[in-house]
Design a protein around this motif. Structure first.
Motif, mmCIF file in Angstrom:
data_model
loop_
_atom_site.group_PDB
_atom_site.id
_atom_site.type_symbol
_atom_site.label_atom_id
_atom_site.label_comp_id
_atom_site.label_asym_id
_atom_site.label_seq_id
_atom_site.Cartn_x
_atom_site.Cartn_y
_atom_site.Cartn_z
ATOM 1 N N PHE A 37 -103.481 111.117 -8.468
ATOM 2 C CA PHE A 37 -104.715 111.895 -8.484
ATOM 3 C C PHE A 37 -105.717 111.244 -9.424
ATOM 4 N N GLU A 38 -106.922 111.739 -9.348
ATOM 5 C CA GLU A 38 -107.978 111.184 -10.181
ATOM 6 C C GLU A 38 -108.333 112.168 -11.280
ATOM 7 N N TRP A 39 -108.556 111.637 -12.420
ATOM 8 C CA TRP A 39 -109.004 112.463 -13.541
ATOM 9 C C TRP A 39 -109.810 111.600 -14.489
ATOM 10 N N GLN A 40 -110.967 112.104 -14.860
ATOM 11 C CA GLN A 40 -111.883 111.369 -15.738
ATOM 12 C C GLN A 40 -112.118 109.949 -15.238
ATOM 13 N N LYS A 41 -112.357 109.879 -13.975
ATOM 14 C CA LYS A 41 -112.679 108.618 -13.315
ATOM 15 C C LYS A 41 -111.579 107.566 -13.423
ATOM 16 N N ARG A 42 -110.416 108.041 -13.693
ATOM 17 C CA ARG A 42 -109.271 107.126 -13.692
ATOM 18 C C ARG A 42 -108.200 107.702 -12.772
ATOM 19 N N HIS A 43 -107.256 106.885 -12.489
ATOM 20 C CA HIS A 43 -106.238 107.288 -11.532
ATOM 21 C C HIS A 43 -104.881 107.385 -12.196
ATOM 22 N N TRP A 44 -104.272 108.521 -11.926
ATOM 23 C CA TRP A 44 -103.037 108.877 -12.591
ATOM 24 C C TRP A 44 -101.999 109.251 -11.555
ATOM 25 N N CYS A 45 -100.812 109.400 -12.046
ATOM 26 C CA CYS A 45 -99.741 109.780 -11.139
ATOM 27 C C CYS A 45 -98.771 110.702 -11.868
ATOM 28 N N ILE A 46 -98.346 111.729 -11.186
ATOM 29 C CA ILE A 46 -97.220 112.519 -11.683
ATOM 30 C C ILE A 46 -95.993 111.986 -10.959
ATOM 31 N N ASP A 47 -95.106 111.452 -11.721
ATOM 32 C CA ASP A 47 -93.857 110.931 -11.166
ATOM 33 C C ASP A 47 -92.789 112.005 -11.346
ATOM 34 N N ALA A 48 -92.469 112.659 -10.240
ATOM 35 C CA ALA A 48 -91.488 113.751 -10.283
ATOM 36 C C ALA A 48 -90.183 113.317 -9.628
ATOM 37 N N SER A 49 -89.932 112.025 -9.653
ATOM 38 C CA SER A 49 -88.734 111.529 -8.968
ATOM 39 C C SER A 49 -87.448 111.916 -9.695
ATOM 40 N N GLY A 81 -93.642 116.541 -13.918
ATOM 41 C CA GLY A 81 -93.101 115.197 -13.871
ATOM 42 C C GLY A 81 -93.705 114.387 -14.988
ATOM 43 N N GLU A 82 -93.513 113.117 -14.895
ATOM 44 C CA GLU A 82 -94.032 112.228 -15.929
ATOM 45 C C GLU A 82 -95.439 111.790 -15.543
ATOM 46 N N LEU A 83 -96.371 111.965 -16.472
ATOM 47 C CA LEU A 83 -97.742 111.525 -16.217
ATOM 48 C C LEU A 83 -97.848 110.038 -16.564
ATOM 49 N N ILE A 84 -98.197 109.256 -15.571
ATOM 50 C CA ILE A 84 -98.315 107.813 -15.788
ATOM 51 C C ILE A 84 -99.611 107.322 -15.152
ATOM 52 N N SER A 85 -99.997 106.145 -15.529
ATOM 53 C CA SER A 85 -101.211 105.573 -14.935
ATOM 54 C C SER A 85 -100.897 105.134 -13.507
ATOM 55 N N ALA A 86 -101.950 104.972 -12.745
ATOM 56 C CA ALA A 86 -101.759 104.498 -11.376
ATOM 57 C C ALA A 86 -101.143 103.104 -11.383
ATOM 58 N N GLU A 87 -101.501 102.326 -12.381
ATOM 59 C CA GLU A 87 -100.950 100.966 -12.481
ATOM 60 C C GLU A 87 -99.437 101.031 -12.695
ATOM 61 N N GLU A 88 -99.058 101.902 -13.607
ATOM 62 C CA GLU A 88 -97.630 102.064 -13.879
ATOM 63 C C GLU A 88 -96.916 102.572 -12.634
ATOM 64 N N GLY A 125 -84.542 119.583 -12.551
ATOM 65 C CA GLY A 125 -84.302 121.023 -12.435
ATOM 66 C C GLY A 125 -85.568 121.841 -12.264
ATOM 67 N N THR A 126 -86.727 121.203 -12.261
ATOM 68 C CA THR A 126 -87.948 121.970 -12.069
ATOM 69 C C THR A 126 -88.183 122.217 -10.579
ATOM 70 N N LEU A 127 -88.950 123.247 -10.300
ATOM 71 C CA LEU A 127 -89.084 123.694 -8.912
ATOM 72 C C LEU A 127 -90.261 123.085 -8.160
ATOM 73 N N GLY A 128 -91.329 122.781 -8.882
ATOM 74 C CA GLY A 128 -92.548 122.313 -8.219
ATOM 75 C C GLY A 128 -92.304 121.122 -7.320
ATOM 76 N N ARG A 129 -91.462 120.235 -7.740
ATOM 77 C CA ARG A 129 -91.172 119.002 -7.004
ATOM 78 C C ARG A 129 -90.391 119.257 -5.719
ATOM 79 N N LEU A 130 -89.857 120.454 -5.585
ATOM 80 C CA LEU A 130 -89.022 120.753 -4.411
ATOM 81 C C LEU A 130 -89.771 121.520 -3.327
ATOM 82 N N ILE A 131 -91.043 121.739 -3.547
ATOM 83 C CA ILE A 131 -91.801 122.540 -2.581
ATOM 84 C C ILE A 131 -92.149 121.694 -1.359
#
Ligand SMILES: C[S@@+](CC[C@H](N)C(=O)[O-])C[C@H]1O[C@@H](n2cnc3c(N)ncnc32)[C@H](O)[C@@H]1O
Length: 359
Positions: A81-93, A57-64, A97-103
């Motif tokens: 999720f957290e990475w390098q003491k910051r908060h991120w989000c994978i937006d798979a909305s 999905g799209e990697l965005i900041s938690a703020e975004e 056509g990718t499969l990971g988001r459908l699990i």
């Protein structure tokens, strides 16, 4: 002369697929039913420990992430999720056509667990098998210890009723005139609840030679809402050089609703107070040549105040704000009740309907 079979390390396999932007061909999407929607299935056997699919999905900041004005349905595809003491989000909305988001979710006996993998200094969320997966099996992982609506429907105990046409020796309660009467026998209740709770071990070992592909801490599930931070992010001991290996476990933190006038109201929030170390989740042992997963370390997030999550079997473009009911509990009212989760795993946020109506 014996030839030694070279096995690709799961983390390297993940890295290859991350970089190629391709899903593994051993998996396919299939519609299950109107309740569950689509799911992902194995078309080949999968070894325990193997890399399965990336949650793309799209990697965005938690703020975004918080700023995105999504419907309930879209929000179920957000995974923070957290990475390098910051908060991120994978937006798979996005239906890409990718499969990971459908699990789909399985909190009792998942066959996969989520891990964070860093490639080119960018975090990726990847699923790894925690046990051997047979052909035709659905790929599933634990969405977290939340009150997911579909879990409410799962019976804790299974009772099978066997109907047998028989002539019983005990005819005391039997209509003698009806020799072929159907007698229903109830066998002992069968319990089919499998729960494995173990403490998470620290798999901080890390292949220093492979700086790009590192399975890291489980991303932190964070359910956030526009303009509000609903989670107290605690200090992570994750660093670029030394990253603990804790798998993530997904989904749903904040329960929010969009009112008809366009405002967002929080109904409930996931529990982030429990450190991952207390949870049970499978993790990849990077020191193991086979990179097999330790299936007794599954993570189970806790205390989500959810009543209903939208059914993703409905296409996103069919969702409408009109379908979202007014929440009964205003955000201010829920703030003090907000459970918190403190773990290093990704979270997909999800929304619920108000428990009560007419408030
Ligand atoms: C991230 S989506 C997963 C893909 C989804 N099944 C689809 O068809 O798009 C999450 C949604 O899938 C459904 N879901 C996931 N796990 C489920 C389960 N164990 N039982 C029923 N529905 C499930 C719920 O509707 C949930 O909101």
């Amino acid at each position: 002369m014996l030839k030694r079979k070279t096995r690709i390390r799961p983390v390297d396999d993940a890295r290859t697929h991350i970089q190629s932007l391709r899903d593994k061909p051993e998996f396919m999407e299939r519609f299950i039913d109107n309740n569950k929607g689509r799911g992902v299935f194995a078309t080949q056997p999968v070894e325990a420990g193997a890399f399965v699919l990336e949650y793309r999905g799209e990697l965005i900041s938690a703020e975004e992430c918080r700023a995105r004005d999504y419907t309930e349905l879209q929000s179920t595809f957000l995974f923070e999720f957290e990475w390098q003491k910051r908060h991120w989000c994978i937006d798979a909305s996005k239906e890409d056509g990718t499969l990971g988001r459908l699990i789909n979710d399985n909190h009792k006996s998942p066959n996969c667990t989520m891990k964070k993998i860093i490639v080119n200094d960018t975090p990726h969320l990847c699923l790894f098998a925690v046990k051997k997966i047979e052909i035709g099996s659905e790929i599933e992982y634990n969405y977290g210890d939340s009150q997911w609506p579909w879990r409410k429907k799962e019976p804790k105990q299974q009772t099978s009723v066997i109907e047998t046409k028989t002539s019983l020796t005990d005819h005391s309660s039997h209509d003698a005139s009806n020799k072929d009467a159907v007698v229903t026998q109830e066998p002992k209740q069968q319990t089919s609840v499998i729960e494995t709770k173990t403490s998470l071990t620290d798999h901080s070992s890390h292949d220093a030679s492979n700086k790009d592909a590192v399975v890291t801490q489980e991303p932190k599930q964070v359910f956030t809402i526009k303009g509000f931070s609903l989670v107290n992010y605690t200090e992570s001991d994750e660093t670029d050089e030394y990253i603990k290996d804790n798998p993530p476990s997904p989904h749903c933190d904040v329960v929010r609703k969009k009112t008809r006038n366009g405002n967002i109201q929080v109904i409930g929030v996931a529990d982030f107070s429990d450190p991952l170390i207390d949870s049970n989740e499978s993790i990849v042992d990077e020191t193991d040549e086979d990179s097999s997963l330790q299936s007794d370390n599954e993570v189970v997030p806790k205390n989500l105040l959810m009543d209903r999550v939208p059914n993703c079997s409905v296409p996103l473009n069919e969702s409408s704000d009109d379908s979202i009911d007014e929440p009964s509990t205003p955000m201010s009212g829920m703030a003090s009740q907000r459970p918190r989760r403190n773990c290093h795993r990704p979270i997909q946020r999800s929304l619920v309907e108000s428990r009560s109506t007419g408030a």
